[in-house]
Design a protein around this motif. Structure first.
Motif, PDB file in Angstrom:
ATOM      1  N   PRO A 166       0.806  -1.229   0.000  1.00 47.55           N
ATOM      2  CA  PRO A 166       0.000   0.000   0.000  1.00 47.55           C
ATOM      3  C   PRO A 166       0.836   1.275   0.000  1.00 47.55           C
ATOM      4  CG  PRO A 166      -0.946  -1.602   1.498  1.00 47.55           C
ATOM      5  CD  PRO A 166       0.353  -2.183   1.040  1.00 47.55           C
ATOM      6  N   ALA A 167       2.021   1.236   0.585  1.00 50.82           N
ATOM      7  CA  ALA A 167       2.863   2.433   0.635  1.00 50.82           C
ATOM      8  C   ALA A 167       3.354   2.852  -0.745  1.00 50.82           C
ATOM      9  CB  ALA A 167       4.054   2.185   1.552  1.00 50.82           C
ATOM     10  N   ASP A 168       3.260   1.943  -1.742  1.00 53.39           N
ATOM     11  CA  ASP A 168       3.810   2.232  -3.068  1.00 53.39           C
ATOM     12  C   ASP A 168       2.769   2.688  -4.083  1.00 53.39           C
ATOM     13  OD1 ASP A 168       6.240   1.432  -2.048  1.00 53.39           O
ATOM     14  OD2 ASP A 168       6.151  -0.583  -2.901  1.00 53.39           O
ATOM     15  N   VAL A 169       1.498   2.722  -3.709  1.00 51.82           N
ATOM     16  CA  VAL A 169       0.452   2.955  -4.715  1.00 51.82           C
ATOM     17  C   VAL A 169       0.546   4.332  -5.365  1.00 51.82           C
ATOM     18  CG1 VAL A 169      -1.190   1.325  -3.715  1.00 51.82           C
ATOM     19  CG2 VAL A 169      -1.170   3.707  -2.928  1.00 51.82           C
ATOM     20  N   SER A 170       1.132   5.293  -4.694  1.00 52.20           N
ATOM     21  CA  SER A 170       1.177   6.649  -5.243  1.00 52.20           C
ATOM     22  C   SER A 170       2.074   6.770  -6.468  1.00 52.20           C
ATOM     23  CB  SER A 170       1.646   7.639  -4.167  1.00 52.20           C
ATOM     24  OG  SER A 170       2.946   7.314  -3.721  1.00 52.20           O
ATOM     25  N   ILE A 175      -6.471   0.510  -9.571  1.00 50.66           N
ATOM     26  CA  ILE A 175      -7.863   0.186  -9.926  1.00 50.66           C
ATOM     27  C   ILE A 175      -8.670  -0.184  -8.682  1.00 50.66           C
ATOM     28  CG2 ILE A 175      -7.176  -0.571 -12.223  1.00 50.66           C
ATOM     29  CD1 ILE A 175      -8.360  -3.265  -9.931  1.00 50.66           C
ATOM     30  N   ALA A 176      -9.985  -0.066  -8.812  1.00 52.86           N
ATOM     31  CA  ALA A 176     -10.915  -0.576  -7.800  1.00 52.86           C
ATOM     32  C   ALA A 176     -11.496  -1.879  -8.333  1.00 52.86           C
ATOM     33  CB  ALA A 176     -12.016   0.434  -7.523  1.00 52.86           C
ATOM     34  N   ARG A 177     -11.432  -2.928  -7.518  1.00 57.79           N
ATOM     35  CA  ARG A 177     -11.854  -4.260  -7.964  1.00 57.79           C
ATOM     36  C   ARG A 177     -13.315  -4.514  -7.657  1.00 57.79           C
ATOM     37  NH1 ARG A 177      -8.831 -10.108  -7.095  1.00 57.79           N
ATOM     38  NH2 ARG A 177     -10.564 -11.380  -7.868  1.00 57.79           N
ATOM     39  N   GLY A 178     -14.035  -5.023  -8.679  1.00 62.66           N
ATOM     40  CA  GLY A 178     -15.393  -5.478  -8.499  1.00 62.66           C
ATOM     41  C   GLY A 178     -15.449  -6.984  -8.392  1.00 62.66           C
ATOM     42  N   SER A 179     -16.567  -7.569  -8.784  1.00 69.50           N
ATOM     43  CA  SER A 179     -16.755  -9.012  -8.641  1.00 69.50           C
ATOM     44  C   SER A 179     -16.067  -9.773  -9.759  1.00 69.50           C
ATOM     45  CB  SER A 179     -18.251  -9.339  -8.649  1.00 69.50           C
ATOM     46  OG  SER A 179     -18.830  -8.932  -9.874  1.00 69.50           O
ATOM     47  N   GLY A 180     -15.758 -11.046  -9.474  1.00 67.99           N
ATOM     48  CA  GLY A 180     -15.166 -11.928 -10.463  1.00 67.99           C
ATOM     49  C   GLY A 180     -13.865 -12.532  -9.977  1.00 67.99           C
ATOM     50  N   PRO A 194      -2.594   7.919  -7.005  1.00 67.78           N
ATOM     51  CA  PRO A 194      -3.336   8.494  -5.879  1.00 67.78           C
ATOM     52  C   PRO A 194      -2.481   8.557  -4.610  1.00 67.78           C
ATOM     53  CG  PRO A 194      -3.862   6.189  -6.077  1.00 67.78           C
ATOM     54  CD  PRO A 194      -2.949   6.513  -7.241  1.00 67.78           C
ATOM     55  N   LYS A 195      -2.892   9.396  -3.693  1.00 65.52           N
ATOM     56  CA  LYS A 195      -2.294   9.348  -2.359  1.00 65.52           C
ATOM     57  C   LYS A 195      -2.675   8.014  -1.715  1.00 65.52           C
ATOM     58  CE  LYS A 195      -2.586  14.349  -1.654  1.00 65.52           C
ATOM     59  NZ  LYS A 195      -3.167  15.441  -0.834  1.00 65.52           N
ATOM     60  N   ARG A 196      -1.815   7.552  -0.831  1.00 64.17           N
ATOM     61  CA  ARG A 196      -2.053   6.233  -0.230  1.00 64.17           C
ATOM     62  C   ARG A 196      -3.442   6.145   0.396  1.00 64.17           C
ATOM     63  NH1 ARG A 196       1.733   3.250   4.406  1.00 64.17           N
ATOM     64  NH2 ARG A 196       0.294   1.520   4.827  1.00 64.17           N
ATOM     65  N   GLU A 197      -3.845   7.188   1.103  1.00 63.19           N
ATOM     66  CA  GLU A 197      -5.127   7.156   1.810  1.00 63.19           C
ATOM     67  C   GLU A 197      -6.325   7.271   0.867  1.00 63.19           C
ATOM     68  OE1 GLU A 197      -3.417  11.370   2.044  1.00 63.19           O
ATOM     69  OE2 GLU A 197      -2.703   9.286   2.224  1.00 63.19           O
ATOM     70  N   GLU A 198      -6.074   7.644  -0.386  1.00 62.24           N
ATOM     71  CA  GLU A 198      -7.162   7.805  -1.344  1.00 62.24           C
ATOM     72  C   GLU A 198      -7.214   6.678  -2.373  1.00 62.24           C
ATOM     73  OE1 GLU A 198      -6.510  11.631  -3.044  1.00 62.24           O
ATOM     74  OE2 GLU A 198      -7.001  12.725  -1.199  1.00 62.24           O
ATOM     75  N   ALA A 199      -6.279   5.760  -2.308  1.00 63.37           N
ATOM     76  CA  ALA A 199      -6.214   4.679  -3.294  1.00 63.37           C
ATOM     77  C   ALA A 199      -7.379   3.698  -3.093  1.00 63.37           C
ATOM     78  CB  ALA A 199      -4.893   3.942  -3.182  1.00 63.37           C
ATOM     79  N   PRO A 200      -8.041   3.275  -4.172  1.00 60.34           N
ATOM     80  CA  PRO A 200      -9.164   2.345  -4.041  1.00 60.34           C
ATOM     81  C   PRO A 200      -8.753   0.909  -3.747  1.00 60.34           C
ATOM     82  CG  PRO A 200      -8.773   2.850  -6.347  1.00 60.34           C
ATOM     83  CD  PRO A 200      -7.855   3.735  -5.557  1.00 60.34           C
ATOM     84  N   SER A 201      -7.470   0.576  -3.902  1.00 62.76           N
ATOM     85  CA  SER A 201      -6.950  -0.752  -3.608  1.00 62.76           C
ATOM     86  C   SER A 201      -5.429  -0.690  -3.681  1.00 62.76           C
ATOM     87  CB  SER A 201      -7.471  -1.794  -4.620  1.00 62.76           C
ATOM     88  OG  SER A 201      -6.818  -1.627  -5.870  1.00 62.76           O
ATOM     89  N   ASN A 202      -4.793  -1.835  -3.586  1.00 66.31           N
ATOM     90  CA  ASN A 202      -3.346  -1.896  -3.843  1.00 66.31           C
ATOM     91  C   ASN A 202      -3.060  -2.684  -5.115  1.00 66.31           C
ATOM     92  OD1 ASN A 202      -4.024  -4.429  -2.775  1.00 66.31           O
ATOM     93  ND2 ASN A 202      -1.971  -4.730  -1.930  1.00 66.31           N
ATOM     94  N   LEU A 203      -4.044  -2.715  -6.034  1.00 65.33           N
ATOM     95  CA  LEU A 203      -3.889  -3.367  -7.333  1.00 65.33           C
ATOM     96  C   LEU A 203      -3.528  -2.302  -8.362  1.00 65.33           C
ATOM     97  CD1 LEU A 203      -6.951  -5.788  -7.329  1.00 65.33           C
ATOM     98  CD2 LEU A 203      -4.545  -6.423  -7.126  1.00 65.33           C
ATOM     99  N   ILE A 204      -2.356  -2.441  -8.944  1.00 64.50           N
ATOM    100  CA  ILE A 204      -1.878  -1.417  -9.867  1.00 64.50           C
ATOM    101  C   ILE A 204      -1.960  -1.875 -11.315  1.00 64.50           C
ATOM    102  CG2 ILE A 204      -0.301  -0.476  -8.135  1.00 64.50           C
ATOM    103  CD1 ILE A 204       2.005  -1.786  -9.863  1.00 64.50           C
ATOM    104  N   ILE A 205      -2.109  -0.919 -12.204  1.00 60.37           N
ATOM    105  CA  ILE A 205      -2.059  -1.172 -13.641  1.00 60.37           C
ATOM    106  C   ILE A 205      -0.607  -1.437 -14.011  1.00 60.37           C
ATOM    107  CG2 ILE A 205      -2.500  -0.175 -15.906  1.00 60.37           C
ATOM    108  CD1 ILE A 205      -4.632   1.605 -14.505  1.00 60.37           C
ATOM    109  N   SER A 206      -0.357  -2.571 -14.653  1.00 58.68           N
ATOM    110  CA  SER A 206       1.031  -3.026 -14.744  1.00 58.68           C
ATOM    111  C   SER A 206       1.635  -3.014 -16.150  1.00 58.68           C
ATOM    112  CB  SER A 206       1.152  -4.436 -14.155  1.00 58.68           C
ATOM    113  OG  SER A 206       0.291  -5.330 -14.799  1.00 58.68           O
TER     114      SER A 206
END
Length: 294
Positions: A166-170, A175-180, A194-206
């Motif tokens: 999570p510390a690296d998301v900025s 992305i924000a993950r839905g179902s599946g 995003p700022k760490r506190e505003e990130a929707p997840s710790n899943l990054i576009i790679s």
């Protein structure tokens, strides 16, 4: 029935400033992991996934990339005369077929989104894959092939993602993950760096995407975003209101070869995976007495 993805875009116009002075005259995409340039790994991954047309968005001093994907008759003749048939076959195997490569210029460093937009007339009104050569992936099958499998099921737009602390998301698009399941879940939102506190997840576009052509229209209207550049993530956010986005949490290992640490790590991992040099490489590492077990 989803339109088949036949074309891949490779943005290769970047200056590679993090690798100066090596990249003063040599494109960063031509830096080698063991004995293959980064751009070759990306093209190999695309070919495995069924890509037929390879579009390179270039800039100044990138002509060597075009030369790399062309035949060199003098070299081939020399190898043939010297009986080095294995090396000759390897060179020929790496080349896309005649007429399967296209090159266009970005001309100004206006960001990834702008680089993708520069390929619009070549791609046309077709879905396409987007591969960032800085990102090297080691997996079986390759990441883009895993994404193609998801695309055959869902269509739409596909993004490869991975988890980071999570510390690296900025430092990334998140992305924000839905179902599946991991190999094909709904993406409900995305945000660039995003700022760490505003990130929707710790899943990054790679660095691997399958996109529909409507993204070009959005990129044409896109204003500058994070970093003062035209961001592909901002255009994808708008496209999400029109079309579905699917995430693939790929199986494999990634190396950010845009950083020195990632690049050096990739060289070690790929060298250790090569039967022809593994034992000799390990022997040399042991001589250094690094305190690491091999």
């Amino acid at each position: 029935m989803h339109k088949r993805v036949r074309t891949a875009v490779f943005p290769v116009a970047g200056l590679g400033t993090r690798f100066l002075p090596a990249t003063k005259a040599l494109p960063k995409e031509m830096l080698t992991v063991v004995d293959r340039p980064l751009i070759q790994y990306a093209v190999d991954e695309a070919r495995e996934a069924g890509i037929e047309h390879f579009v390179f968005v270039t800039g100044r001093n990138k002509g060597v990339i075009e030369d790399h994907f062309d035949r060199q008759f003098e070299l081939e003749t020399t190898l043939e005369l010297r009986g080095k048939t294995a090396a000759l076959e390897e060179l020929r195997k790496d080349l896309p077929s005649a007429g399967r490569t296209s090159f266009t210029r970005q001309q100004e460093p206006l960001g990834l989104g702008h680089a993708v937009w520069c390929a619009r007339d070549i791609v046309g009104n077709q879905p396409f894959a987007l591969l960032l050569p800085d990102m090297l992936f080691k997996g079986q099958p390759g990441v883009l092939k895993q994404m193609m499998d998801a695309y055959e099921e869902t269509g739409g737009n596909i993004i490869a993602v991975e988890e980071v602390p999570p510390a690296d998301v900025s430092s990334y698009g998140v992305i924000a993950r839905g179902s599946g399941p991991d190999n094909g879940f709904a993406i409900t939102n995305m945000v660039e760096k995003p700022k760490r506190e505003e990130a929707p997840s710790n899943l990054i576009i790679s660095g691997r995407y399958i996109l529909q052509p409507e993204v070009f229209t959005l990129l044409a209207e896109q204003t500058k975003g994070a970093g003062g550049e035209i961001q592909i993530t901002d255009a994808m956010q708008k496209l999400m209101h029109m079309q579905p986005f699917t995430g693939v949490k790929y199986e494999g290992q990634s190396f950010d070869c845009g950083s020195k640490i990632g690049f050096l790590t990739a060289n070690v991992v790929y060298a250790l995976d090569r039967p022809d040099i593994r034992d000799g490489f390990i022997a040399e590492l042991k001589k250094l007495d690094l305190g690491v077990q091999f």
